[in-house]
Motif scaffolding. Structure first.
Motif, PDB file in Angstrom:
ATOM      1  N   ALA A 147      -5.052   8.154   7.020  1.00 50.30           N
ATOM      2  CA  ALA A 147      -6.512   8.072   6.929  1.00 50.30           C
ATOM      3  C   ALA A 147      -7.025   8.754   5.668  1.00 50.30           C
ATOM      4  CB  ALA A 147      -7.144   8.714   8.166  1.00 50.30           C
ATOM      5  N   GLY A 148      -6.264   9.723   5.149  1.00 48.16           N
ATOM      6  CA  GLY A 148      -6.653  10.415   3.929  1.00 48.16           C
ATOM      7  C   GLY A 148      -6.195   9.725   2.660  1.00 48.16           C
ATOM      8  N   GLY A 149      -5.522   8.563   2.802  1.00 47.53           N
ATOM      9  CA  GLY A 149      -5.099   7.805   1.634  1.00 47.53           C
ATOM     10  C   GLY A 149      -3.740   8.178   1.090  1.00 47.53           C
ATOM     11  N   VAL A 150      -2.941   8.943   1.850  1.00 48.21           N
ATOM     12  CA  VAL A 150      -1.603   9.338   1.389  1.00 48.21           C
ATOM     13  C   VAL A 150      -0.592   8.269   1.786  1.00 48.21           C
ATOM     14  CG1 VAL A 150       0.210  11.084   1.529  1.00 48.21           C
ATOM     15  CG2 VAL A 150      -2.212  11.774   1.592  1.00 48.21           C
ATOM     16  N   ALA A 151       0.159   7.774   0.814  1.00 44.10           N
ATOM     17  CA  ALA A 151       1.166   6.749   1.080  1.00 44.10           C
ATOM     18  C   ALA A 151       2.287   7.307   1.943  1.00 44.10           C
ATOM     19  CB  ALA A 151       1.728   6.220  -0.237  1.00 44.10           C
ATOM     20  N   LEU A 152       2.755   6.484   2.903  1.00 46.08           N
ATOM     21  CA  LEU A 152       3.797   6.912   3.837  1.00 46.08           C
ATOM     22  C   LEU A 152       5.199   6.565   3.356  1.00 46.08           C
ATOM     23  CD1 LEU A 152       2.100   5.999   7.239  1.00 46.08           C
ATOM     24  CD2 LEU A 152       2.234   8.224   6.109  1.00 46.08           C
ATOM     25  N   GLY A 153       5.317   5.995   2.171  1.00 46.05           N
ATOM     26  CA  GLY A 153       6.632   5.673   1.635  1.00 46.05           C
ATOM     27  C   GLY A 153       6.796   4.186   1.410  1.00 46.05           C
ATOM     28  N   ASP A 154       7.795   3.839   0.597  1.00 43.66           N
ATOM     29  CA  ASP A 154       8.018   2.444   0.245  1.00 43.66           C
ATOM     30  C   ASP A 154       8.489   1.602   1.423  1.00 43.66           C
ATOM     31  OD1 ASP A 154       7.299   3.042  -2.334  1.00 43.66           O
ATOM     32  OD2 ASP A 154       9.371   3.294  -3.042  1.00 43.66           O
ATOM     33  N   ASP A 155       9.022   2.227   2.470  1.00 41.39           N
ATOM     34  CA  ASP A 155       9.582   1.468   3.593  1.00 41.39           C
ATOM     35  C   ASP A 155       8.634   1.399   4.792  1.00 41.39           C
ATOM     36  OD1 ASP A 155       9.758   4.112   4.254  1.00 41.39           O
ATOM     37  OD2 ASP A 155      11.851   4.055   4.904  1.00 41.39           O
ATOM     38  N   VAL A 156       7.392   1.844   4.642  1.00 45.87           N
ATOM     39  CA  VAL A 156       6.394   1.739   5.713  1.00 45.87           C
ATOM     40  C   VAL A 156       5.237   0.899   5.190  1.00 45.87           C
ATOM     41  CG1 VAL A 156       4.938   2.956   7.360  1.00 45.87           C
ATOM     42  CG2 VAL A 156       7.054   4.024   6.559  1.00 45.87           C
ATOM     43  N   LEU A 157       5.012  -0.258   5.806  1.00 44.13           N
ATOM     44  CA  LEU A 157       4.053  -1.234   5.294  1.00 44.13           C
ATOM     45  C   LEU A 157       3.054  -1.635   6.366  1.00 44.13           C
ATOM     46  CD1 LEU A 157       6.716  -3.566   3.626  1.00 44.13           C
ATOM     47  CD2 LEU A 157       5.395  -1.774   2.472  1.00 44.13           C
ATOM     48  N   THR A 158       1.936  -2.156   5.928  1.00 48.33           N
ATOM     49  CA  THR A 158       0.921  -2.703   6.821  1.00 48.33           C
ATOM     50  C   THR A 158       0.855  -4.209   6.631  1.00 48.33           C
ATOM     51  OG1 THR A 158      -0.437  -0.695   6.837  1.00 48.33           O
ATOM     52  CG2 THR A 158      -1.526  -2.750   7.390  1.00 48.33           C
ATOM     53  N   LEU A 159       0.957  -4.952   7.740  1.00 48.80           N
ATOM     54  CA  LEU A 159       0.820  -6.406   7.718  1.00 48.80           C
ATOM     55  C   LEU A 159      -0.483  -6.766   8.424  1.00 48.80           C
ATOM     56  CD1 LEU A 159       1.715  -9.396   7.500  1.00 48.80           C
ATOM     57  CD2 LEU A 159       3.019  -9.048   9.614  1.00 48.80           C
ATOM     58  N   THR A 160      -1.372  -7.429   7.716  1.00 43.95           N
ATOM     59  CA  THR A 160      -2.637  -7.897   8.278  1.00 43.95           C
ATOM     60  C   THR A 160      -2.590  -9.414   8.385  1.00 43.95           C
ATOM     61  OG1 THR A 160      -3.822  -6.050   7.242  1.00 43.95           O
ATOM     62  CG2 THR A 160      -5.130  -7.905   8.018  1.00 43.95           C
ATOM     63  N   VAL A 161      -2.819  -9.931   9.599  1.00 46.19           N
ATOM     64  CA  VAL A 161      -2.788 -11.377   9.851  1.00 46.19           C
ATOM     65  C   VAL A 161      -4.170 -11.817  10.291  1.00 46.19           C
ATOM     66  CG1 VAL A 161      -1.670 -13.246  11.123  1.00 46.19           C
ATOM     67  CG2 VAL A 161      -0.369 -11.178  10.556  1.00 46.19           C
ATOM     68  N   GLU A 162      -4.691 -12.833   9.645  1.00 45.75           N
ATOM     69  CA  GLU A 162      -6.030 -13.333   9.952  1.00 45.75           C
ATOM     70  C   GLU A 162      -6.039 -14.103  11.280  1.00 45.75           C
ATOM     71  OE1 GLU A 162      -8.711 -12.533   8.291  1.00 45.75           O
ATOM     72  OE2 GLU A 162      -7.485 -11.328   6.920  1.00 45.75           O
ATOM     73  N   PRO A 163      -7.226 -14.306  11.857  1.00 44.29           N
ATOM     74  CA  PRO A 163      -7.319 -15.009  13.154  1.00 44.29           C
ATOM     75  C   PRO A 163      -6.733 -16.411  13.116  1.00 44.29           C
ATOM     76  CG  PRO A 163      -9.402 -13.923  12.619  1.00 44.29           C
ATOM     77  CD  PRO A 163      -8.544 -13.833  11.386  1.00 44.29           C
ATOM     78  N   ASN A 164      -6.178 -16.814  14.285  1.00 42.18           N
ATOM     79  CA  ASN A 164      -5.667 -18.173  14.501  1.00 42.18           C
ATOM     80  C   ASN A 164      -4.525 -18.541  13.562  1.00 42.18           C
ATOM     81  OD1 ASN A 164      -7.725 -18.675  16.522  1.00 42.18           O
ATOM     82  ND2 ASN A 164      -9.171 -18.923  14.821  1.00 42.18           N
TER      83      ASN A 164
END
Length: 229
Positions: free
Chosen positions: A192-209
């Motif tokens: 939440a503070g903007g600190v990167a968790l590392g190269d091997d932890v990623l966020t995938l965002t998928v749009e509706p439908n």
């Protein structure tokens, strides 16, 4: 004689399989590590912290035949690298313990649900900031009336990482080839503070439908192309 009852409560029912699509935007966390010790793969968590998908490979020699599974190890998707076609992967749905061939797919697709093709010119662009887009072809709607569609997978990782406190750049972006709309995006995960968790932890965002299994298959192929899993 007194009747004896077990003091143990009945086991809870098994959780339902992960939904393939949603009417809302979904955010997943990708940990590019396998749950198996010394294994290669990734683990996918939903927004509640529950595991929804996992990939467990036991060595780099298995990277041409990858299985996307649910938490209990049930195969959802099988990804195969074509041996006689440079830069081409095929994805097959899995049901009843065997690979399913899509009757709506063209003869050239060999019954695959989707195919991902990497341009041969990608090798020439490896030193550049961005590589050419890979394409994914699949059919939407199912059955013989399925409509052929195409997604493009843009490599966005060449621009370097964002430092602490900065917004993480995209790892890759998946775009509808017909409309140009972004249907999914992978980028580095931050606190939440903007600190990167590392190269091997990623966020995938998928749009509706948008089909989650299809997007996961494309993300896995991207990881295999770039030797990140």
């Amino acid at each position: 004689m007194a009747r004896v009852y077990s003091s143990f409560p009945p086991p809870p029912p098994s959780p339902p399989p992960p939904s393939s699509t949603s009417e809302q935007r979904k955010v997943f966390t990708l940990w590019m590590k396998s749950l198996v010790l010394n294994g290669r793969g990734c683990t996918v968590y939903d927004s509640t912290g529950s595991i929804v998908y996992r990939v467990d490979n036991y060595g780099s020699s298995c990277s041409d035949n990858v299985y996307l599974m649910d938490l209990r190890g049930k195969i959802v998707l099988n990804i195969l690298k074509k041996k006689l076609a440079f830069g081409k992967w095929e994805g097959y749905k899995w049901s009843g313990g065997e690979r399913q061939r899509d009757a709506a797919a063209g003869a050239g697709a060999g019954g695959a649900w989707f195919t991902v093709t990497r341009p041969c010119s990608s090798i020439l662009f490896q030193r550049r900031r961005r590589r050419p887009s890979s394409t994914c072809e699949f059919r939407s709607g199912g059955g013989g009336a399925g409509r052929a569609m195409r997604y493009k997978m843009d490599d966005c990782s060449g621009g370097g990482g964002g430092g602490g406190g900065g917004k993480q750049p995209a790892w890759c972006r998946i775009v509808d080839g017909a409309t140009g709309a972004v249907v999914a995006e992978v980028k580095g995960k931050t606190t939440a503070g903007g600190v990167a968790l590392g190269d091997d932890v990623l966020t995938l965002t998928v749009e509706p439908n948008v089909d989650h299994a299809l997007i996961m298959g494309m993300v896995l192929v991207y990881g295999l192309m770039n030797h990140t899993m």
